[in-house]
Design a protein around this motif. Structure first.
Motif, PDB file in Angstrom:
ATOM      1  N   ILE A   1       0.947  -1.232   0.115  1.00 54.09           N
ATOM      2  CA  ILE A   1      -0.011  -0.018   0.024  1.00 54.09           C
ATOM      3  C   ILE A   1       0.930   1.069   0.028  1.00 54.09           C
ATOM      4  O   ILE A   1       1.721   1.358   0.811  1.00 54.09           O
ATOM      5  CB  ILE A   1      -0.829   0.132   1.058  1.00 54.09           C
ATOM      6  CG1 ILE A   1      -1.842  -1.360   1.384  1.00 54.09           C
ATOM      7  CG2 ILE A   1      -1.728   1.355   1.178  1.00 54.09           C
ATOM      8  CD1 ILE A   1      -2.483  -1.494   0.125  1.00 54.09           C
TER       9      ILE A   1
ATOM     10  N   LEU B   1     -12.953  -8.329  -2.848  1.00 51.97           N
ATOM     11  CA  LEU B   1     -11.710  -8.277  -3.351  1.00 51.97           C
ATOM     12  C   LEU B   1     -11.102  -9.036  -4.369  1.00 51.97           C
ATOM     13  O   LEU B   1     -10.463  -8.532  -5.278  1.00 51.97           O
ATOM     14  CB  LEU B   1     -10.838  -8.444  -2.151  1.00 51.97           C
ATOM     15  CG  LEU B   1     -11.185  -7.592  -1.064  1.00 51.97           C
ATOM     16  CD1 LEU B   1     -10.067  -8.273   0.360  1.00 51.97           C
ATOM     17  CD2 LEU B   1     -10.657  -6.197  -1.131  1.00 51.97           C
TER      18      LEU B   1
ATOM     19  N   ILE C   1      -7.808   2.481  -5.255  1.00 48.63           N
ATOM     20  CA  ILE C   1      -9.200   1.709  -4.885  1.00 48.63           C
ATOM     21  C   ILE C   1     -10.021   2.480  -3.868  1.00 48.63           C
ATOM     22  O   ILE C   1      -9.573   2.938  -2.773  1.00 48.63           O
ATOM     23  CB  ILE C   1      -8.839   0.425  -4.371  1.00 48.63           C
ATOM     24  CG1 ILE C   1      -8.200  -0.505  -5.351  1.00 48.63           C
ATOM     25  CG2 ILE C   1      -9.945  -0.596  -3.862  1.00 48.63           C
ATOM     26  CD1 ILE C   1      -7.430  -1.934  -5.013  1.00 48.63           C
TER      27      ILE C   1
ATOM     28  N   SER D   1      -7.722  -3.639   0.111  1.00 42.73           N
ATOM     29  CA  SER D   1      -7.207  -3.887  -1.059  1.00 42.73           C
ATOM     30  C   SER D   1      -7.027  -5.392  -1.459  1.00 42.73           C
ATOM     31  O   SER D   1      -6.581  -5.850  -0.499  1.00 42.73           O
ATOM     32  CB  SER D   1      -5.919  -2.884  -1.508  1.00 42.73           C
ATOM     33  OG  SER D   1      -5.367  -3.464  -2.512  1.00 42.73           O
TER      34      SER D   1
ATOM     35  N   VAL E   1      -0.385   0.152  -4.786  1.00 41.10           N
ATOM     36  CA  VAL E   1      -1.909   0.265  -4.671  1.00 41.10           C
ATOM     37  C   VAL E   1      -1.949   1.455  -3.632  1.00 41.10           C
ATOM     38  O   VAL E   1      -1.325   1.599  -2.657  1.00 41.10           O
ATOM     39  CB  VAL E   1      -2.607  -0.925  -4.158  1.00 41.10           C
ATOM     40  CG1 VAL E   1      -4.053  -0.966  -3.658  1.00 41.10           C
ATOM     41  CG2 VAL E   1      -2.434  -2.081  -5.330  1.00 41.10           C
TER      42      VAL E   1
ATOM     43  N   THR F   1      -5.401   2.705  -1.237  1.00 44.06           N
ATOM     44  CA  THR F   1      -6.840   2.861  -0.919  1.00 44.06           C
ATOM     45  C   THR F   1      -7.422   4.033  -0.414  1.00 44.06           C
ATOM     46  O   THR F   1      -6.529   4.640   0.258  1.00 44.06           O
ATOM     47  CB  THR F   1      -7.091   1.817   0.036  1.00 44.06           C
ATOM     48  OG1 THR F   1      -6.273   1.894   1.496  1.00 44.06           O
ATOM     49  CG2 THR F   1      -6.945   0.243  -0.367  1.00 44.06           C
TER      50      THR F   1
END
Length: 203
Positions: free
Chosen positions: A2, A92, A111, A116, A123, A125
């Protein structure tokens, strides 16, 4: 892994994929997820959280998104797999599959929400990202309109539940019809309200 939101979305050269789901809270029907890579050369006016748009506006925007985006994809997980996996894991998985189906590899995946799937990409979130990040808004619209089409198809198979109206969500009308007719195979048996009516009709 993340990564923070701001580190990536401010870089104009990044290829950004927005991801969102539709139908997670419904009592019936599949859960859908969409991934969209917008083309920065062709901004789209009016993008927003799909829930804040009228059905007509969503439909109009979905056509524009499909025409103007670099690429987009949709994935769904059926009711049987939702019951086997649980709704979080099914959601997911739908998100992951949508990203993997993209024809262009993103630099960063944004996302909606705070959870996630496991992806090989960077990525981030973003809570309420569907209202603030254009690519996520676009994914929200695509996921919603594609799921609504499927719920209309299911309505023709199971007209007594009026799935075309409430799209499988637990409205008062839907609960009344569930109580009257009992669940069909498109109802999520792992969800508490549906479990209750299964027991009633078995008894």
């Amino acid at each position: 892994m993340i990564y923070s939101q701001s580190k990536y979305i401010n870089n104009y050269s990044d290829i950004i994929a927005g991801v969102d789901e539709a139908g997670r809270g419904a009592l019936a029907g599949p859960v859908y997820a969409a991934a969209v890579i917008l083309d920065k050369r062709f901004p789209i006016e009016g993008l927003n959280d799909s829930k804040k748009l009228s059905p007509k506006k969503r439909e109009d925007l979905s056509i524009i998104i499909k025409q103007k985006s670099i690429c987009w994809s949709v994935s769904s997980i059926n009711v049987s797999d939702i019951d086997n996996l649980n709704i979080l894991q099914a959601t997911l998985l739908a998100m992951k599959n949508a990203v993997l189906k993209l024809q262009v590899l993103p630099d960063i995946v944004l996302i909606d929400g705070n959870q996630s799937p496991n992806l090989k990409y960077k990525v981030s979130t973003i809570v309420k990202g569907d209202s603030t990040i254009p690519a996520i808004s676009a994914a929200s619209i695509i996921a919603k309109t594609e799921r609504d089409k499927e719920m209309l198809n299911l309505h023709y198979q199971y007209p007594c539940y009026l799935l075309n109206k409430h799209k499988g969500y637990g409205t008062k009308e839907h609960i009344i019809l569930l109580k009257k007719y009992g669940p069909c195979k498109e109802h999520r048996k792992s969800f508490s309200p549906v479990k209750t009516f299964i027991s009633m009709h078995l008894g």
